[in-house]
Design a protein around this motif. Structure first.
Motif, PDB file in Angstrom:
ATOM      1  N   UNK A   1      76.423  25.708  85.934  1.00  0.00           N
ATOM      2  CA  UNK A   1      77.422  24.779  85.422  1.00  0.00           C
ATOM      3  C   UNK A   1      76.756  23.731  84.528  1.00  0.00           C
ATOM      4  N   UNK A   2      77.448  23.257  83.471  1.00  0.00           N
ATOM      5  CA  UNK A   2      78.869  23.436  83.161  1.00  0.00           C
ATOM      6  C   UNK A   2      79.189  24.692  82.370  1.00  0.00           C
ATOM      7  N   UNK A   3      78.190  25.492  81.989  1.00  0.00           N
ATOM      8  CA  UNK A   3      78.464  26.672  81.166  1.00  0.00           C
ATOM      9  C   UNK A   3      79.422  27.625  81.857  1.00  0.00           C
TER      10      UNK A   3
ATOM     11  N   UNK B   1      64.516  21.760  72.215  1.00  0.00           N
ATOM     12  CA  UNK B   1      63.588  22.729  72.793  1.00  0.00           C
ATOM     13  C   UNK B   1      64.048  23.098  74.203  1.00  0.00           C
ATOM     14  N   UNK B   2      63.845  24.370  74.583  1.00  0.00           N
ATOM     15  CA  UNK B   2      64.170  24.867  75.924  1.00  0.00           C
ATOM     16  C   UNK B   2      65.581  24.467  76.344  1.00  0.00           C
ATOM     17  N   UNK B   3      66.545  24.739  75.485  1.00  0.00           N
ATOM     18  CA  UNK B   3      67.909  24.282  75.707  1.00  0.00           C
ATOM     19  C   UNK B   3      68.908  25.436  75.716  1.00  0.00           C
ATOM     20  N   UNK B   4      69.983  25.242  76.472  1.00  0.00           N
ATOM     21  CA  UNK B   4      71.153  26.113  76.449  1.00  0.00           C
ATOM     22  C   UNK B   4      72.310  25.292  75.913  1.00  0.00           C
ATOM     23  N   UNK B   5      72.880  25.717  74.794  1.00  0.00           N
ATOM     24  CA  UNK B   5      73.985  24.991  74.183  1.00  0.00           C
ATOM     25  C   UNK B   5      75.174  25.940  74.128  1.00  0.00           C
ATOM     26  N   UNK B   6      76.273  25.558  74.760  1.00  0.00           N
ATOM     27  CA  UNK B   6      77.398  26.449  74.966  1.00  0.00           C
ATOM     28  C   UNK B   6      78.253  26.688  73.741  1.00  0.00           C
ATOM     29  N   UNK B   7      79.407  27.279  73.980  1.00  0.00           N
ATOM     30  CA  UNK B   7      80.337  27.640  72.910  1.00  0.00           C
ATOM     31  C   UNK B   7      81.157  26.430  72.458  1.00  0.00           C
TER      32      UNK B   7
ATOM     33  N   UNK C   1      80.830  12.941  74.958  1.00  0.00           N
ATOM     34  CA  UNK C   1      81.966  13.557  75.627  1.00  0.00           C
ATOM     35  C   UNK C   1      81.392  14.704  76.446  1.00  0.00           C
ATOM     36  N   UNK C   2      81.111  14.465  77.700  1.00  0.00           N
ATOM     37  CA  UNK C   2      80.338  15.413  78.507  1.00  0.00           C
ATOM     38  C   UNK C   2      81.128  15.783  79.744  1.00  0.00           C
ATOM     39  N   UNK C   3      81.176  17.091  80.050  1.00  0.00           N
ATOM     40  CA  UNK C   3      81.889  17.555  81.220  1.00  0.00           C
ATOM     41  C   UNK C   3      81.067  17.462  82.488  1.00  0.00           C
ATOM     42  N   UNK C   4      81.685  17.867  83.585  1.00  0.00           N
ATOM     43  CA  UNK C   4      81.017  17.866  84.884  1.00  0.00           C
ATOM     44  C   UNK C   4      79.753  18.724  84.857  1.00  0.00           C
ATOM     45  N   UNK C   5      78.768  18.323  85.645  1.00  0.00           N
ATOM     46  CA  UNK C   5      77.547  19.091  85.867  1.00  0.00           C
ATOM     47  C   UNK C   5      76.681  19.241  84.618  1.00  0.00           C
TER      48      UNK C   5
ATOM     49  N   UNK D   1      73.759  18.304  81.781  1.00  0.00           N
ATOM     50  CA  UNK D   1      72.357  17.895  81.969  1.00  0.00           C
ATOM     51  C   UNK D   1      71.802  17.520  80.602  1.00  0.00           C
ATOM     52  N   UNK D   2      71.436  16.258  80.412  1.00  0.00           N
ATOM     53  CA  UNK D   2      70.890  15.778  79.141  1.00  0.00           C
ATOM     54  C   UNK D   2      69.548  15.128  79.370  1.00  0.00           C
ATOM     55  N   UNK D   3      68.580  15.394  78.465  1.00  0.00           N
ATOM     56  CA  UNK D   3      67.290  14.716  78.493  1.00  0.00           C
ATOM     57  C   UNK D   3      67.050  14.092  77.126  1.00  0.00           C
ATOM     58  N   UNK D   4      66.786  12.774  77.095  1.00  0.00           N
ATOM     59  CA  UNK D   4      66.509  12.079  75.849  1.00  0.00           C
ATOM     60  C   UNK D   4      65.049  11.628  75.810  1.00  0.00           C
TER      61      UNK D   4
END
Length: 357
Positions: free
Chosen positions: A15-17, A323-329, A346-350, A352-355
């Motif tokens: 999740x959230x994917x 880098x090393x990221x999953x970016x959804x549809x 605008x971020x949904x449940x679950x 995961x962000x790293x800055x």
């Protein structure tokens, strides 16, 4: 022999994917994870195949199978009404299997090797069941077999003290007798009908179960990092340059690279192994090794590597390398050059962000 692929899991670790799509349809090299399993079964000569799915996702599975299949066979879909475990998922497919032998494949696994040797061993030794196993360093994370010679004496699900380092890797062969074993078991403490309990029931009933010691590379894609690793592995197998789109004279392409129809590469660097889908635009950007960019994606003024970007997404002027990221549809990530500089999310449940700090 028939083929049965189990794809009814919730995918909570992805999740959230997986709020909008089942984990089995997430892409590796722009192809759903499920398709790798289907192709393996077809290569082994199995053409009667059913996929057990959650009713919630049945329409999505049907659309994917109809739109993207490169094969000429029909795939049946079978609903598992409630997520009650792998053994229950097999039970709901009893009407499809009938009295035939069948190969069982967990749909979130990718195994890089032919299935025919498993079928040959199963048939040559006249076994009642065959379990494919791989040697692992952390067997406590998997279902594990204990052997007596080359026959299975005991199976244990995620044991604290593993009896061996042989983990079940998601491929099995069974006769119809498995359904009798499933009828005898009760739910586990987590409320599910466990396949390992059904296998143990077969053993207790004196059926002969053997193992296939798999030499193949194998990955369970249940976690985000597993998808990244699996995507890396598959991209490493690419060779050459396959270009079906437009590349302008200001761009630089290093093989191996695959670029889909009507894609446009403008003033950009593509350093393989990389796969880029159809109708995708890459402009003023760097796409680095081990990246899979899907169809209808737009990327402007960005640097990306070792990542998976899914369909219909827009990435524009991100100030850091991705880098090393999953970016959804249908995602939009847009950098804002104007002052004051701030972050709007605008971020949904679950999520995961790293800055960078």
């Amino acid at each position: 022999m028939k083929g049965l692929i189990l794809c009814a899991g919730k995918g909570s670790r992805l999740r959230p994917l997986t709020f909008s799509s089942p984990k089995h349809l997430l892409p590796l090299m722009n192809k759903p994870v499920l398709f790798y399993g289907i192709e393996s079964l077809i290569q082994a000569g199995i053409t009667e195949i059913a996929v057990v799915v959650s009713p919630v996702y049945r329409k999505i599975f049907d659309e994917e199978l109809q739109a993207g299949k490169p094969w000429n066979i029909d795939i049946s879909l079978i609903d598992q009404p409630q997520p009650r475990g792998l053994a229950d998922a097999i039970r709901v497919a009893k009407h499809f299997i009938q009295h035939d032998d069948f190969l069982l494949y967990l749909g979130d696994n990718v195994i890089d090797g032919p299935l025919q040797p498993l079928i040959d061993k199963f048939q040559a030794e006249n076994l009642d069941g065959l379990v494919s196993v791989s040697h692992v360093d952390s067997p406590e994370q998997f279902g594990v077999v204990q052997l007596e010679g080359e026959k299975i004496k005991r199976v244990v699900e995620k044991p604290k003290h593993p009896p061996s380092n042989l983990a079940i890797n998601g491929v099995y062969l069974f006769r119809h007798s498995l359904f009798d074993a499933i009828a005898k078991i009760t739910p586990s403490p987590r409320g599910e009908y466990e396949l390992t309990d059904a296998i143990q029931q077969l053993i207790d009933d004196k059926y002969q179960l053997g193992v296939y010691r798999s030499p193949y590379w194998w990955k369970d894609t249940g976690h985000p990092n597993d998808l990244i690793i699996c995507n890396q592995y598959l991209l490493k197998k690419m060779t050459g340059i396959d270009i079906n789109g437009l590349i302008d004279i200001n761009s630089n392409i290093s093989s191996p690279v695959s670029i889909g129809k009507n894609a446009q590469i403008i003033n950009s660097v593509i350093r393989g192994p990389v796969i880029i889908g159809q109708n995708t635009v890459i402009e003023n950007s760097y796409i680095g090794p081990f990246s899979s960019i899907s169809d209808n994606v737009s990327i402007y003024n960005c640097e990306i590597e070792n990542s998976i970007v899914m369909e219909n997404t827009v990435l524009d002027s991100i100030p850091y390398r991705v880098d090393e990221s999953l970016i959804g549809r249908e995602v939009k990530v847009i950098g804002q050059p104007k002052k004051p500089q701030c972050i709007q999310l605008w971020i949904g449940d679950k999520s995961h962000l790293n800055f960078p700090r």
